[in-house]
Design an enzyme around this catalytic site. Structure first.
Site, PDB file in Angstrom:
ATOM      1  N   ASP A  82       6.914-144.601  37.271  1.00  0.00           N
ATOM      2  CA  ASP A  82       8.180-145.024  37.885  1.00  0.00           C
ATOM      3  C   ASP A  82       9.330-144.229  37.255  1.00  0.00           C
ATOM      4  O   ASP A  82       9.451-144.173  36.025  1.00  0.00           O
ATOM      5  CB  ASP A  82       8.348-146.536  37.622  1.00  0.00           C
ATOM      6  CG  ASP A  82       9.485-147.157  38.401  1.00  0.00           C
ATOM      7  OD1 ASP A  82       9.796-146.659  39.501  1.00  0.00           O
ATOM      8  OD2 ASP A  82      10.041-148.159  37.912  1.00  0.00           O
ATOM      9  N   ASN A 254       9.595-151.874  45.383  1.00  0.00           N
ATOM     10  CA  ASN A 254       9.534-151.935  43.917  1.00  0.00           C
ATOM     11  C   ASN A 254      10.081-153.246  43.367  1.00  0.00           C
ATOM     12  O   ASN A 254      11.193-153.640  43.701  1.00  0.00           O
ATOM     13  CB  ASN A 254      10.354-150.793  43.319  1.00  0.00           C
ATOM     14  CG  ASN A 254       9.672-149.457  43.435  1.00  0.00           C
ATOM     15  OD1 ASN A 254       8.656-149.321  44.114  1.00  0.00           O
ATOM     16  ND2 ASN A 254      10.217-148.460  42.762  1.00  0.00           N
ATOM     17  N   ASP A 256      10.522-155.273  39.656  1.00  0.00           N
ATOM     18  CA  ASP A 256      10.430-155.433  38.210  1.00  0.00           C
ATOM     19  C   ASP A 256      11.189-156.691  37.770  1.00  0.00           C
ATOM     20  O   ASP A 256      10.638-157.585  37.122  1.00  0.00           O
ATOM     21  CB  ASP A 256      10.995-154.187  37.508  1.00  0.00           C
ATOM     22  CG  ASP A 256      10.730-154.202  36.014  1.00  0.00           C
ATOM     23  OD1 ASP A 256      10.144-155.181  35.515  1.00  0.00           O
ATOM     24  OD2 ASP A 256      11.100-153.230  35.327  1.00  0.00           O
TER      25      ASP A 256
HETATM   26  P1  13P Z   1      14.342-154.379  40.506  1.00  0.00           P
HETATM   27  O1  13P Z   1      15.234-154.239  39.314  1.00  0.00           O
HETATM   28  O2  13P Z   1      15.089-154.853  41.695  1.00  0.00           O
HETATM   29  O3  13P Z   1      13.148-155.213  40.237  1.00  0.00           O
HETATM   30  O4  13P Z   1      13.825-152.894  40.890  1.00  0.00           O
HETATM   31  C1  13P Z   1      12.728-152.329  40.247  1.00  0.00           C
HETATM   32  C2  13P Z   1      12.567-150.882  40.545  1.00  0.00           C
HETATM   33  O5  13P Z   1      13.160-150.315  41.445  1.00  0.00           O
HETATM   34  C3  13P Z   1      11.633-150.121  39.711  1.00  0.00           C
HETATM   35  O6  13P Z   1      11.631-148.771  40.025  1.00  0.00           O
HETATM   36  O1  G3H Z   2      13.769-149.086  37.694  1.00  0.00           O
HETATM   37  C1  G3H Z   2      13.595-149.425  36.535  1.00  0.00           C
HETATM   38  C2  G3H Z   2      12.521-150.393  36.210  1.00  0.00           C
HETATM   39  O2  G3H Z   2      12.989-151.706  36.354  1.00  0.00           O
HETATM   40  C3  G3H Z   2      11.964-150.108  34.852  1.00  0.00           C
HETATM   41  O3  G3H Z   2      12.805-150.559  33.854  1.00  0.00           O
HETATM   42  O4  G3H Z   2      12.968-148.566  32.363  1.00  0.00           O
HETATM   43  O5  G3H Z   2      13.530-150.867  31.524  1.00  0.00           O
HETATM   44  O6  G3H Z   2      11.156-150.216  31.996  1.00  0.00           O
HETATM   45  P1  G3H Z   2      12.606-150.015  32.346  1.00  0.00           P
HETATM   46 ZN    ZN Z   3      13.508-148.032  40.617  1.00  0.00          ZN
END
Ligand code: 13P
Ligand code: G3H
Ligand code: ZN
Length: 309
Positions: A82, A254, A256
Site C-alpha cells: 500500500d 481500501n 484501514d
Molecule cells: P482509510 O483511512 O479510509 O481506512 O483508508 C485506507 C487507505 O486508503 C489505505 O491505503
Molecule cells: O493509507 C494509509 C494507510 O491507512 C496506512 O497507514 O502508513 O499508518 O500504516 P500507515
Molecule cells: Zn490509501
C-alpha cells in the site's frame, strides 16, 4: 489456493459489478480477523501492508503469516504493498513474494508520475506482479506522502486515459473526494460519482481503486469515546455511497481506519470492563472477532463480494 495477483479477481469484479475489499494489516490478529471473515463469506480478499506496517511487523513475519492464511483457506488472497513511495520499496516487496504493489507517484508532476510508475511496472511485470498507480491527490496524510487538504485534486479523466496507456499500470487509484483517516468530511459526505463515471467511460477495462474509503463506523467511534478515547467529530464514507461505488466501476476499496477503530474500541471496552485483566489474549480475542464482524459486514452488505471467491 496459492497467493494470487489481483488480475482475475478484478476481471470478475468488473464483469459482475462488485468491489473487493483491500484491508490493511499490521499484526497476526488483524490478518486472522480479516481472513476469517473473507473465508466465512467465500470472498476474494486483498491484504495490504504499508511501509509503516512492514517496518512494524517485519516483512518476513508478514509473509509467513500470510502463507499460513493461504494454507488454511480456500479463497483467493492477494498481498499488496500500500502506498509504495519509491521504486526500491516496490522492488523489496516484489522480491519478498508480494503479488501486487502500489507505486504512489501522486505527489509528483504528471510526467514524473508516469516515469516512476513505468519503472515499477517494468520490474513488476517481469516478475509476474501487478501494479496499482495513483493519479490525482487525496486530501490528508498518506504514508511517506504528504498532501495538504487545500492541494486535494480530483483525477482528470482524460489524463487518466493517457496515464494508463503510457505506464501500462494494472489498476488506478483515483481522487473523487475521499481522504485518509477518521476525519474525511466536515459537512455532508459526498463523492464525485460524475468523475468516476467519466473515468470509467475513458478506461473501461482498468480496475479503479478507492483509497480513504473507511466508513468511520459511528458505533465504533462511540465505543472508543465511551471507554476513554478522544476522537470527537470523526466522519467517513457511508455504506450506501460505498455500495453505489462498488456497482459503478470501483473494483478495490481500501479500508484501514475502520479496522483500527474496531480493534481499539474492543480493547478499550474489554480492559475497562475487566480492570484486573492483564493476559493479552483476554483483550486481543474480542478485538480480533470485532475485525471479523466488521469485514464480514463490508463484504456481504456493502462491497458485494460474498460468494465471489
Ligand atoms: P482509510 O483511512 O479510509 O481506512 O483508508 C485506507 C487507505 O486508503 C489505505 O491505503
Ligand atoms: O493509507 C494509509 C494507510 O491507512 C496506512 O497507514 O502508513 O499508518 O500504516 P500507515
Ligand atoms: Zn490509501
Amino acid at each position: 489456493m496459492p497467493l494470487v495477483t489481483t488480475k482475475e479477481m478484478f476481471e470478475k469484479s468488473m464483469k459482475e459489478g462488485f468491489a473487493i475489499g483491500a484491508f490493511n494489516i499490521n499484526n497476526m490478529e488483524i490478518i486472522q480477523g480479516i481472513v476469517d471473515a473473507a473465508q466465512k463469506q467465500n470472498s476474494p480478499v486483498i491484504l495490504q501492508a504499508s511501509s509503516g506496517a512492514i517496518k512494524y511487523a517485519r516483512i518476513k513475519y508478514l509473509m509467513k503469516m500470510i502463507e499460513a492464511s493461504v494454507e488454511e483457506t480456500t479463497i483467493p488472497i492477494a498481498i499488496h504493498l500500500d502506498h509504495g513511495a519509491a521504486f526500491e520499496t516496490c522492488k523489496m516487496c516484489i522480491d519478498n513474494g508480494f503479488t501486487s504493489v502500489m507505486i504512489d507517484g501522486s505527489k509528483y508532476s504528471f510526467e514524473e508520475n508516469v516515469e516512476i510508475t513505468k519503472k515499477v511496472v517494468e520490474y513488476a511485470h517481469k516478475n509476474g506482479v501487478v501494479v496499482e498507480a495513483e493519479l490525482g491527490q487525496l486530501a490528508g496524510i498518506e504514508d511517506d506522502v504528504n498532501v495538504s487538504e487545500t492541494d486535494a485534486k480530483y483525477t482528470d479523466p482524460n489524463q487518466a486515459k493517457e496515464f494508463v496507456e503510457r505506464t501500462g499500470c494494472d489498476s488506478l487509484a483515483i481522487a473523487i473526494g475521499t481522504s485518509h483517516g477518521a476525519y474525511k468530511f466536515k459537512g455532508e459526505a459526498k463523492l464525485r460519482m460524475d468523475i468516476l463515471k467519466s473515468i470509467k467511460e475513458k478506461i473501461p477495462n482498468t480496475p479503479i481503486v478507492l483509497h480513504g474509503a473507511s466508513t468511520v463506523i459511528p458505533e465504533l467511534v462511540e465505543t472508543c469515546n465511551k471507554y476513554g478515547g478522544d476522537i470527537p467529530g470523526a466522519k467517513g464514507v457511508p455504506d450506501d455511497i460505498l455500495h453505489t461505488a462498488s456497482i459503478s466501476g470501483v473494483s478495490k476499496i481500501n479500508v484501514d481506519t475502520d479496522l483500527r477503530l474496531a480493534f481499539t474500541s474492543e480493547i478499550r471496552k474489554t480492559l475497562s470492563e475487566n480492570p484486573s485483566a492483564f493476559d493479552p489474549r483476554k483483550y486481543l480475542t474480542p478485538a480480533r472477532e470485532k475485525i471479523t464482524e466488521i469485514v464480514e459486514h463490508k463484504i456481504k452488505n456493502v462491497f458485494g463480494s460474498a460468494n465471489k471467491a
